[in-house]
Scaffold this active site. Structure first.
Site, mmCIF file in Angstrom:
data_model
loop_
_atom_site.group_PDB
_atom_site.id
_atom_site.type_symbol
_atom_site.label_atom_id
_atom_site.label_comp_id
_atom_site.label_asym_id
_atom_site.label_seq_id
_atom_site.Cartn_x
_atom_site.Cartn_y
_atom_site.Cartn_z
ATOM 1 N N HIS A 78 -28.185 38.727 25.314
ATOM 2 C CA HIS A 78 -27.248 38.594 26.437
ATOM 3 C C HIS A 78 -27.343 39.804 27.364
ATOM 4 C CE1 HIS A 78 -25.332 35.497 23.793
ATOM 5 N NE2 HIS A 78 -25.334 34.878 24.949
ATOM 6 N N ASN A 79 -28.434 39.874 28.096
ATOM 7 C CA ASN A 79 -28.662 40.974 29.041
ATOM 8 C C ASN A 79 -29.016 40.383 30.412
ATOM 9 O OD1 ASN A 79 -31.405 40.198 28.857
ATOM 10 N ND2 ASN A 79 -31.609 41.410 26.976
ATOM 11 N N ALA A 80 -29.354 41.253 31.351
ATOM 12 C CA ALA A 80 -29.597 40.784 32.725
ATOM 13 C C ALA A 80 -30.851 39.906 32.830
ATOM 14 C CB ALA A 80 -29.715 41.989 33.662
ATOM 15 N N VAL A 81 -31.772 40.049 31.885
ATOM 16 C CA VAL A 81 -32.979 39.200 31.935
ATOM 17 C C VAL A 81 -32.604 37.757 31.583
ATOM 18 C CG1 VAL A 81 -35.379 38.954 31.197
ATOM 19 C CG2 VAL A 81 -34.321 41.218 31.230
ATOM 20 N N HIS A 82 -31.684 37.604 30.621
ATOM 21 C CA HIS A 82 -31.187 36.247 30.312
ATOM 22 C C HIS A 82 -30.525 35.658 31.561
ATOM 23 C CE1 HIS A 82 -28.962 32.899 28.605
ATOM 24 N NE2 HIS A 82 -27.804 33.494 28.875
ATOM 25 N N HIS B 159 -22.885 34.424 34.757
ATOM 26 C CA HIS B 159 -22.197 33.639 33.719
ATOM 27 C C HIS B 159 -21.987 34.380 32.392
ATOM 28 C CE1 HIS B 159 -26.129 33.054 31.918
ATOM 29 N NE2 HIS B 159 -25.527 32.575 30.856
ATOM 30 N N GLN C 94 -33.073 28.038 14.808
ATOM 31 C CA GLN C 94 -33.581 27.331 15.988
ATOM 32 C C GLN C 94 -33.553 25.823 15.821
ATOM 33 O OE1 GLN C 94 -34.132 28.607 19.022
ATOM 34 N NE2 GLN C 94 -33.250 30.385 18.031
HETATM 35 ZN ZN LIG Z 1 -25.835 32.608 28.727
#
Ligand SMILES: [Zn+2]
Length: 459
Positions: free
Chosen positions: A179-183, A219, A380
């Protein structure tokens, strides 16, 4: 930055120090004395501390100090990032022979080339983030706003836009594996691909596009890297503030509203319009709460069964934007294997870190967070079977199905098969996944965002 900004943020301002619980209560009660604004400003929206200091009382304070220093350094560096991004966006490449900018020239050229193919499904966001010096979210958003003419349409001030996007990007936690800016940039790129779907593209208004991209970008802002049950059981102030319901999503939305007001991005618009935009952003971001998956899925299925979706209606377009954002948020298993695998490993690493924290502090280990018991392939396969497949089957129907949708379903099935084979090959001592040992890479896997017939770039 002005101290007055805290006042403007109102109830959406947060502080991340040991005093935060008291101050959040004061904010909620409307009792915050603006005399404290200077104190609050630096730490205004944080989701820290990760857990209540009464429980985590060992290295937390040391961590806080280090984290504060890191953020100060990051703020200094953000100016360099800003300059880097604006050069790229203005297509201005510095020409100083023999200078350190020679490396920049090369990187900027490659990043600009990637942007020309931003609508392709095998766009490699990890590579793009490296080429933009960790500035993928700001760069991507500015590019897409230009592509759609949103800056002109909404008469946006470029300085305010950069300021807002810079704040959003910086408020993602770069230390989170997932959950970082790349996501956020990845979800935004997927959202762009969905907005271009023929079924949707011609029906969308500039406002729909603006909200869809903004919601995608923001988001998960300030995501603490742990889930809602963790915040509840550690008595985190956000859990009590939002009464244990959509805690993270509410925080992402309220933080976004705070940054919108602080940057003044929409301050030139009529008040009712900017308020409506804030509300719609909230409705989109709150839709990403995975615990509300069934609610959305059932409504979507019913609309498709009854064939009663009318995209001339703003409310129906909003619903489809909610679904599109949900799809974009969980689309990792629909990407080419090489990209998909990286995301899978990152999200599991984040789960395991939470599990390690829970173990360390004698808390019950959350489902999927036990590295000893929950393997990446098993996690997964469950995620694909219960969340991704049901949602994308309906999206596939909605697009009737589009070439992009067919491509995504193809990847989804291949990736699920691959995880199934890895699951059986997986032993407790073999915690690393070696995809290359399983089978050759699928064609076009993760290659620089070019090629691929699907999702051709049609702005
Ligand atoms: Zn998300």
């Amino acid at each position: 930055m002005s101290c007055l900004t805290v006042e403007r943020c109102g109830a959406v301002a947060f502080k991340r120090s040991e005093q935060n619980a008291i101050q959040v209560r004061m904010l909620a009660d409307g009792r915050l004395n603006t005399g404290h604004a200077g104190v609050l400003l630096v730490e205004r929206r944080g989701s820290y501390p990760l857990i209540d200091l009464r429980i985590l009382k060992t290295s937390a304070q040391q961590g806080e100090v280090e984290s504060g220093t890191r953020r100060k350094v990051k703020r200094l560096l953000s100016f360099q990032r800003y300059c880097h991004a604006s050069r790229l966006l203005r297509r201005l490449v510095p020409h100083t022979p023999g200078s350190l900018h020679l490396l920049d020239d090369d990187y900027l050229g490659q990043a600009a080339h990637m942007l020309s193919k931003v609508g392709t499904w095998n766009f490699d966001i990890f590579l793009f983030d490296r080429l933009t010096n960790g500035n993928s979210l700001v760069t991507l958003l500015c590019h897409l706003f230009n592509v759609y003419g949103l800056i002109h349409h909404f008469q946006l001030d470029m300085v305010k836009l950069h300021r807002f996007l810079g704040m959003v990007q910086e408020d993602y936690h770069s230390q989170n594996p997932y959950h970082n800016a790349v996501h956020a940039a990845d979800v935004t790129q997927a959202m762009y691909c969905y907005l271009k779907e023929p079924k949707l593209a011609e029906q969308l208004s500039p406002l729909d596009v603006f909200l869809g991209l903004m919601a995608a970008a923001a988001h998960d802002v300030d995501h603490p890297g742990v889930n809602q049950p963790f915040l509840i059981k550690t008595r985190h102030h956000l859990a009590s503030l939002y009464q244990n319901t959509s805690v993270l999503e509410s925080h992402h939305w309220r933080s976004t509203v705070g940054m919108l007001r602080e940057s003044g991005l929409l301050s030139h618009l009529p008040a009712d319009m900017s308020q409506d935009m804030e509300q719609q952003l909230g409705s989109l971001i709150l839709a990403t709460d995975i615990s509300r998956q069934n609610e959305f899925l059932l409504t979507f299925r019913e609309h498709l069964d009854n064939q009663d979706l009318d995209l001339q209606l703003a409310s129906h377009r909003h619903f489809i934007l909610q679904i599109a954002l949900k799809c974009a948020d969980v689309c990792n298993p629909c990407r080419v294997w090489e990209l998909s695998r990286q995301w899978s490993e990152r999200v599991c690493e984040e789960f395991y870190r939470q599990g390690d924290l829970e173990r360390k502090f004698d808390l019950e280990i959350s489902p999927l967070c036990n590295q000893q018991a929950d393997s990446v392939p098993a996690i997964q396969i469950g995620f694909i079977s219960y969340i991704v497949e049901p949602l994308f089957e309906e999206w596939h129907r909605f697009t009737e199905p589009s070439p992009l949708s067919q491509t995504m379903m193809g990847h989804l099935h291949k990736n699920k098969d691959r995880w199934s084979r890895l699951r059986y090959a997986h032993t407790p001592s073999d915690t690393q996944i070696h995809p290359s040992a399983e089978e050759p890479e699928p064609e076009g896997g993760g290659g620089g965002g070019g090629g691929g017939g699907e999702g051709e770039d049609i702005p």
